[in-house]
Write a protein that holds these residues in place. Sequence first.
Motif, short mmCIF file in Angstrom:
data_model
loop_
_atom_site.label_atom_id
_atom_site.label_comp_id
_atom_site.label_asym_id
_atom_site.label_seq_id
_atom_site.Cartn_x
_atom_site.Cartn_y
_atom_site.Cartn_z
N HIS A 159 0.80 -1.38 0.18
CA HIS A 159 0.00 0.17 -0.05
C HIS A 159 0.91 1.37 0.00
O HIS A 159 0.79 2.15 1.08
N CYS A 169 -8.09 0.51 -4.43
CA CYS A 169 -7.66 -0.51 -3.52
C CYS A 169 -8.77 -0.68 -2.38
O CYS A 169 -9.47 0.14 -1.79
N CYS A 171 -7.69 -0.77 0.69
CA CYS A 171 -7.60 0.27 1.61
C CYS A 171 -8.24 1.41 1.54
O CYS A 171 -8.13 2.38 2.51
N CYS A 176 -2.58 1.81 -5.35
CA CYS A 176 -1.66 1.10 -4.56
C CYS A 176 -0.78 0.37 -5.57
O CYS A 176 -1.22 -0.45 -6.45
ZN LIG Z 1 -4.06 0.02 -0.78
#
Ligand SMILES: [Zn+2]
Length: 313
Positions: A159, A169, A171, A176
């Motif tokens: 990440h 992503c 996250c 990422c």
């Molecule tokens: Zn990520």
Amino acid sequence: VGGRRAIGIDIGGTKIAGLLVDEDGTVHERRERDTPAEDVHATLEQIQAVGAELAKGAAAIGIGAAGMVDFEAGVMRSAPNLAWREVPIRDLVSERLGLPCLLDNDANAAAWGEFRFGAARRYEEAVLVVTVGTGIGGGIIADGALYRGAHGFAAEIGHFIVEPDGPRCGCGNRGCWEQVASGQALDRLGAEAAREDGTILIARMAAGNPVTGRYVADAARQGDATARAIFDRVGRRLGEGIAGLVNVLDPEAVVVGGGVAEEGELILDPARRAFLEAVEAPDHRPDIPILQAALGNDAGAIGAAALALESLG
Ligand SMILES: [Zn+2]
């Protein structure tokens, strides 16, 4: 005969794998169960069951789990693929099995396995392990020990943003590294190519099923140009990211593991070439080998067992 033994458990999003491992890394027994990922208590029951079946003769238990592990506290703070938030896994398992327990991130555990018994066993000081599966995880060996950072969260190497307008992503960010250099990238680029031209080999192999990296790999092994171009592109992104991490860490070697690394030269050859083009001053530093991992799916459980024996047993 044989030294001390520990249980190593690798908790993944779909499987809980348990091994009974010697202090020289030899696997004596193995068990596997499904991960009831939605249910914390059911997952703990499964871990306990696997542990109990392997507990005879074990001095300790080590657990590697996917997610943000607070190593000092033994707490899973947050797991992306499991319904786990702030769960004190280490103490819960230790109490239930009556054994000293260690909890670490799964990629850290796998990195330790490769460092002690696998592809990096001949190195002593500094090794970067990159685990390329659906996403990208990592482990950093520095001064002969796992580098965990101030809070246990170090080496979340999947990440950092390499493509600000890239794919979304898990996250929450866009672009990422793991979005462009992992199995997800193979899936996505394969599906795009098959949508554009339904007559290409990847599309014909998928035969109406969702296109995955598996079809891209099969087509590439048959020499298909589209599939090879996808591997070249994803491999290049992998090698460029490794170059950046090598600039930061200056390791003796890099080990690439995980399911995508099992495709071997298809992914490693373009990664190595891109690495040499991107790393700083390649002509003025020693060769840094980019090695394929040696322990396969067992790396995490073997590493977790070794960590437990070395620190607790
Ligand atoms: Zn990520």
